[in-house]
Design a protein around this motif. Structure first.
Motif, mmCIF file in Angstrom:
data_model
loop_
_atom_site.group_PDB
_atom_site.id
_atom_site.type_symbol
_atom_site.label_atom_id
_atom_site.label_comp_id
_atom_site.label_asym_id
_atom_site.label_seq_id
_atom_site.Cartn_x
_atom_site.Cartn_y
_atom_site.Cartn_z
ATOM 1 N N LEU A 53 -1.814 -10.489 -8.381
ATOM 2 C CA LEU A 53 -2.529 -9.395 -7.957
ATOM 3 C C LEU A 53 -3.991 -9.817 -7.510
ATOM 4 O O LEU A 53 -4.153 -9.507 -6.309
ATOM 5 C CB LEU A 53 -2.259 -8.223 -8.592
ATOM 6 C CG LEU A 53 -0.973 -7.246 -8.497
ATOM 7 C CD1 LEU A 53 -1.035 -6.416 -10.013
ATOM 8 C CD2 LEU A 53 -1.056 -6.696 -7.133
ATOM 9 N N VAL A 54 -4.578 -10.496 -8.477
ATOM 10 C CA VAL A 54 -5.991 -10.976 -7.929
ATOM 11 C C VAL A 54 -6.047 -11.797 -6.876
ATOM 12 O O VAL A 54 -6.933 -11.594 -6.045
ATOM 13 C CB VAL A 54 -6.451 -11.606 -9.288
ATOM 14 C CG1 VAL A 54 -7.832 -12.498 -8.963
ATOM 15 C CG2 VAL A 54 -6.653 -10.767 -10.440
ATOM 16 N N ARG A 55 -4.824 -12.873 -6.737
ATOM 17 C CA ARG A 55 -5.084 -13.723 -5.418
ATOM 18 C C ARG A 55 -4.821 -12.703 -4.182
ATOM 19 O O ARG A 55 -5.608 -12.920 -3.207
ATOM 20 C CB ARG A 55 -3.639 -14.653 -5.684
ATOM 21 C CG ARG A 55 -3.407 -15.459 -4.344
ATOM 22 C CD ARG A 55 -2.313 -16.318 -4.682
ATOM 23 N NE ARG A 55 -1.359 -15.632 -4.245
ATOM 24 C CZ ARG A 55 -0.596 -15.010 -3.459
ATOM 25 N NH1 ARG A 55 -1.020 -15.492 -2.229
ATOM 26 N NH2 ARG A 55 0.511 -14.446 -3.328
ATOM 27 N N ILE A 56 -3.976 -11.813 -4.303
ATOM 28 C CA ILE A 56 -3.853 -10.870 -2.865
ATOM 29 C C ILE A 56 -5.074 -10.133 -2.692
ATOM 30 O O ILE A 56 -5.301 -9.863 -1.782
ATOM 31 C CB ILE A 56 -2.467 -10.187 -3.126
ATOM 32 C CG1 ILE A 56 -1.222 -11.108 -3.442
ATOM 33 C CG2 ILE A 56 -2.131 -9.080 -1.938
ATOM 34 C CD1 ILE A 56 0.015 -10.542 -3.919
ATOM 35 N N GLY A 57 -5.554 -9.691 -3.791
ATOM 36 C CA GLY A 57 -6.652 -8.731 -3.527
ATOM 37 C C GLY A 57 -7.656 -9.554 -3.154
ATOM 38 O O GLY A 57 -8.394 -8.985 -2.169
ATOM 39 N N ILE A 58 -8.023 -10.609 -3.406
ATOM 40 C CA ILE A 58 -8.996 -11.550 -2.961
ATOM 41 C C ILE A 58 -8.942 -11.916 -1.623
ATOM 42 O O ILE A 58 -9.957 -11.736 -0.703
ATOM 43 C CB ILE A 58 -9.352 -12.690 -3.710
ATOM 44 C CG1 ILE A 58 -9.918 -12.385 -5.245
ATOM 45 C CG2 ILE A 58 -10.487 -13.872 -3.197
ATOM 46 C CD1 ILE A 58 -9.907 -13.593 -6.074
ATOM 47 N N ALA A 67 -7.226 -4.862 3.544
ATOM 48 C CA ALA A 67 -6.745 -3.834 2.273
ATOM 49 C C ALA A 67 -7.975 -3.162 1.576
ATOM 50 O O ALA A 67 -9.010 -3.581 1.763
ATOM 51 C CB ALA A 67 -5.771 -4.325 1.517
ATOM 52 N N GLN A 68 -7.456 -2.127 0.841
ATOM 53 C CA GLN A 68 -8.518 -1.466 0.175
ATOM 54 C C GLN A 68 -8.523 -2.447 -1.365
ATOM 55 O O GLN A 68 -7.736 -2.360 -1.953
ATOM 56 C CB GLN A 68 -8.264 0.004 -0.338
ATOM 57 C CG GLN A 68 -8.630 0.748 0.948
ATOM 58 C CD GLN A 68 -9.776 0.969 1.418
ATOM 59 O OE1 GLN A 68 -10.755 1.053 0.777
ATOM 60 N NE2 GLN A 68 -10.121 0.812 2.700
ATOM 61 N N LEU A 69 -9.987 -2.896 -1.709
ATOM 62 C CA LEU A 69 -10.114 -3.492 -3.065
ATOM 63 C C LEU A 69 -9.634 -2.521 -4.111
ATOM 64 O O LEU A 69 -9.025 -2.857 -5.309
ATOM 65 C CB LEU A 69 -11.374 -4.083 -3.328
ATOM 66 C CG LEU A 69 -11.752 -4.726 -4.596
ATOM 67 C CD1 LEU A 69 -10.650 -6.082 -4.425
ATOM 68 C CD2 LEU A 69 -13.226 -5.249 -4.458
ATOM 69 N N GLY A 70 -9.847 -1.289 -4.166
ATOM 70 C CA GLY A 70 -9.601 -0.387 -5.217
ATOM 71 C C GLY A 70 -8.063 -0.147 -5.601
ATOM 72 O O GLY A 70 -7.658 -0.008 -6.754
ATOM 73 N N TRP A 75 -3.910 -1.171 -9.728
ATOM 74 C CA TRP A 75 -2.760 -1.835 -10.157
ATOM 75 C C TRP A 75 -3.007 -2.782 -11.478
ATOM 76 O O TRP A 75 -2.269 -2.813 -12.325
ATOM 77 C CB TRP A 75 -2.268 -2.539 -8.964
ATOM 78 C CG TRP A 75 -1.342 -1.887 -8.127
ATOM 79 C CD1 TRP A 75 -1.382 -1.292 -6.732
ATOM 80 C CD2 TRP A 75 0.070 -1.735 -8.496
ATOM 81 N NE1 TRP A 75 -0.400 -0.699 -6.505
ATOM 82 C CE2 TRP A 75 0.642 -0.974 -7.334
ATOM 83 C CE3 TRP A 75 0.791 -1.803 -9.705
ATOM 84 C CZ2 TRP A 75 2.002 -0.425 -7.214
ATOM 85 C CZ3 TRP A 75 2.228 -1.194 -9.468
ATOM 86 C CH2 TRP A 75 2.615 -0.630 -8.539
ATOM 87 N N ILE A 76 -3.993 -3.336 -11.205
ATOM 88 C CA ILE A 76 -4.259 -4.581 -12.397
ATOM 89 C C ILE A 76 -4.696 -3.558 -13.733
ATOM 90 O O ILE A 76 -4.069 -4.087 -14.851
ATOM 91 C CB ILE A 76 -5.625 -5.572 -12.212
ATOM 92 C CG1 ILE A 76 -5.249 -6.415 -10.887
ATOM 93 C CG2 ILE A 76 -6.064 -6.093 -13.263
ATOM 94 C CD1 ILE A 76 -6.317 -7.059 -10.362
#
Length: 589
Positions: A53-58, A67-70, A75-76
């Motif tokens: 999830l961190v990978r996709i968020g970054i 996409a929205q970082l929040g 999710w995390i």
């Protein structure tokens, strides 16, 4: 609260490895264990999703801004809370499994110890048994319960590697390149640490023996002002343990840094190769961050793997020491169809031969008959075999040759519990438990009323001094009853035997520490108690011999004379010599 029987036992097949022998015990608690392992694995699945999830968020929220970082943050946070709940439940069930295993293992060991004959305790030190029943059981329990959990934790490497392969195959191979080396190092460490683990457990057991003997024999130590010598003995034993622990520490310090730091080498390789791939545009920054997290995630499992190897070696050494006890057969056991019959007390020793486990011959062809209701005094010098007669009668030991019968039944055909309930023995050195005098007297009959206990105490001449104690019958005696005098302990022991009211009574010099005037009062009561009861008295004092219908003289494990006191005194000079020696020992200086 009633004692729950162990759900399984150790496999008796000595050809199996120690772990395979313990498997029935683990299988008996498989529901708890599997539940714990399943939850633990579910927690790992949740854990490995967070770096992804961190990978996709970054990549999507920070780099591409699509996409929205929040969304990823929440999710995390949600996954972290879910993982915490799952880990809590997994730990709860794992600890329950551990304590259930320990409970069963302790009961298995203690039950076997209770079945082992007196000969086993003649040659094994108490401290050694305490160590095997304590720290050794804990070492095995830790490995059986936490070992599978550690293996599941190590599965995070497989799950993480699978996710890394789905993200970037070349980088995944780089991240895992050090892992085979870690496996080889673990095997080498296992071979190096096993003999040291065995040595540590053996030396801990020896230290426990030294401590136990010093505590149990503290009065003798102080009486001879030997505190310094005993402290030196303790220090020497502690030094040997320290040396073994230092060897263990040297092995750990040599291998653990390699096991801990090889995954970090994988981290450096990921940063180097991954950084080059980012520059070339064949991967993303988020992938590098995720892979760094995965490599860091691999370090604890491999550290745990090193710990598991050491736990395994300690458990292996401990299990073998426990199996030494469990594999010791009891040669004094119930036969195929043991008899549980009421006994009248017709005793017969027929050509009985017996040698103690250390080879000391105690009886050499003894033939003796004691009729129901008869009182026989057995007299002889030290080592003549007098006390051994009572021990064979109650089957504390089995004869080497010949046979001992009760009412025509060989004692080996009688149920042990029934036999010992009907043969009461009062030893010359009675053992009292650290509980109230009432409970000590009622030990053989726990449901006895205070009236029954007091009646037995009156018969044994103990009631008077008991009532003078601060709490009377509720007075708690010190360890082994040392807060009482030797004579008081003997009277409590006599009361304990009389309360059970056995048809056969063996008094093994049971009044040797009692004042002569008090002994006379006890004898008056005992004459009434022994009426109709078969009684075997190991005697030295003339006053005790006076209780008997007839006297048997023993020498070097043989019966050399049999008759009344008066007839033996007149016809057997050796009898007079034994009495003269006993009288001289009792005479005041």
């Amino acid at each position: 609260m009633s004692r729950r029987a162990p759900r399984a036992s150790i496999d008796p097949d000595v050809r199996l490895g120690w772990l395979r022998r313990a498997l029935p015990l683990v299988k008996a608690h498989r529901v708890l264990l599997i539940t714990s392992l399943t939850l633990s694995f579910a927690g790992l699945i949740v854990q490995v999703q967070i770096p992804n999830l961190v990978r996709i968020g970054i990549d999507e929220a920070i780099v591409d801004k699509t996409a929205q970082l929040g969304t990823y943050v929440w999710w995390i946070v949600g996954l972290a809370l879910l993982q915490g709940l799952i880990n809590f439940l997994a730990r709860l069930y794992l600890l329950r499994t551990a304590y259930e295993l320990e409970y069963d293992l302790r009961n298995i060991v203690y039950s076997h110890l209770a079945r082992l004959p007196f000969g086993f305790y003649d040659r094994v030190q108490t401290g050694e048994l305490m160590s095997r029943s304590g720290s050794d059981i804990r070492a095995v329990q830790m490995y059986l319960s936490f070992g599978p959990s550690i293996l599941v934790q190590c599965l995070i490497a497989v799950v993480a590697f699978g996710l890394m392969l789905s993200i970037n195959v070349p980088l995944a191979i780089v991240a895992m390149i050090t892992m085979p080396v870690i496996g080889l190092l673990g095997v080498s460490m296992r071979k190096a640490i096993f003999p040291v683990s065995w040595m540590i457990q053996a030396r801990l057991a020896h230290l426990a023996t030294v401590v136990d003997e010093n505590i149990q024999g503290v009065r003798i130590v102080k009486a001879f002002a030997a505190e310094g010598r005993q402290l030196r003995q303790l220090a020497e034993s502690a030094d040997r343990i320290r040396w073994a622990y230092l060897q263990d520490a040297r092995i750990r310090s040599r291998w653990n840094p390699l096991l801990d730091n090889l995954p970090r080498l994988g981290l450096a390789l990921v940063l180097m190769v991954g950084g080059y791939m980012v520059i070339e545009g064949s991967t993303t920054v988020g992938t590098i961050v995720a892979f760094n997290s995965y490599v860091l995630m691999l370090q604890p499992p491999f550290r745990l793997l090193g710990m598991m190897i050491m736990m395994g070696q300690r458990a292996s050494a401990s299990a073998r020491r426990i199996y030494d006890i469990l594999d010791t057969p009891s040669d004094v056991v119930d036969g195929p169809d043991p008899l549980d019959v009421p006994l009248r007390g017709d005793i017969a020793f027929t050509d009985v031969r017996f040698a103690y486990p250390n080879g000391t011959v105690a009886l050499d062809g003894v033939t003796l008959r004691v009729r129901p209701g008869e009182t026989v005094a057995v007299v002889g010098g030290t080592g003549s075999g007098k006390s051994t007669l009572g021990r064979l009668l109650a089957r504390f030991y089995d004869v080497t040759g010949g046979r001992v019968t009760l009412d025509g039944h060989d004692v080996r055909t009688l149920a042990l519990s029934s036999l010992r309930q009907q043969v009461g023995i009062v030893p010359d050195e009675p053992f009292l438990f650290s509980m109230s005098i009432h409970d000590n007297i009622a030990y053989g009959k726990p449901d006895a009323t205070r009236v029954e206990v007091a009646a037995a105490a009156v018969a044994a001449g103990a009631d008077e001094f008991i009532r003078e104690l601060p709490d009377g019958y509720d007075t708690v005696v010190g360890e082994r009853g040392y807060t009482l005098s030797g004579g008081q302990r003997q009277r409590v022991a006599i009361a304990r035997a009389l309360l059970v009211n056995p048809p056969v009574l063996v008094l093994d010099d049971a009044t040797s520490a009692i004042d002569v005037t008090v002994e006379q009062r006890i004898h008056t009561s005992l004459r009434e108690q022994m009426r109709g009861r078969t009684t075997l008295i190991v005697a030295h004092r003339l006053s005790t011999i006076g209780l008997a219908d007839r006297v048997v003289l023993m020498e070097a494990g043989r019966v050399i004379a049999d008759g009344t006191h008066a007839s033996l005194l007149e016809s057997e000079p050796r009898y007079a010599q034994v009495l003269a020696a006993s009288t001289s020992l009792e005479a005041p200086a």
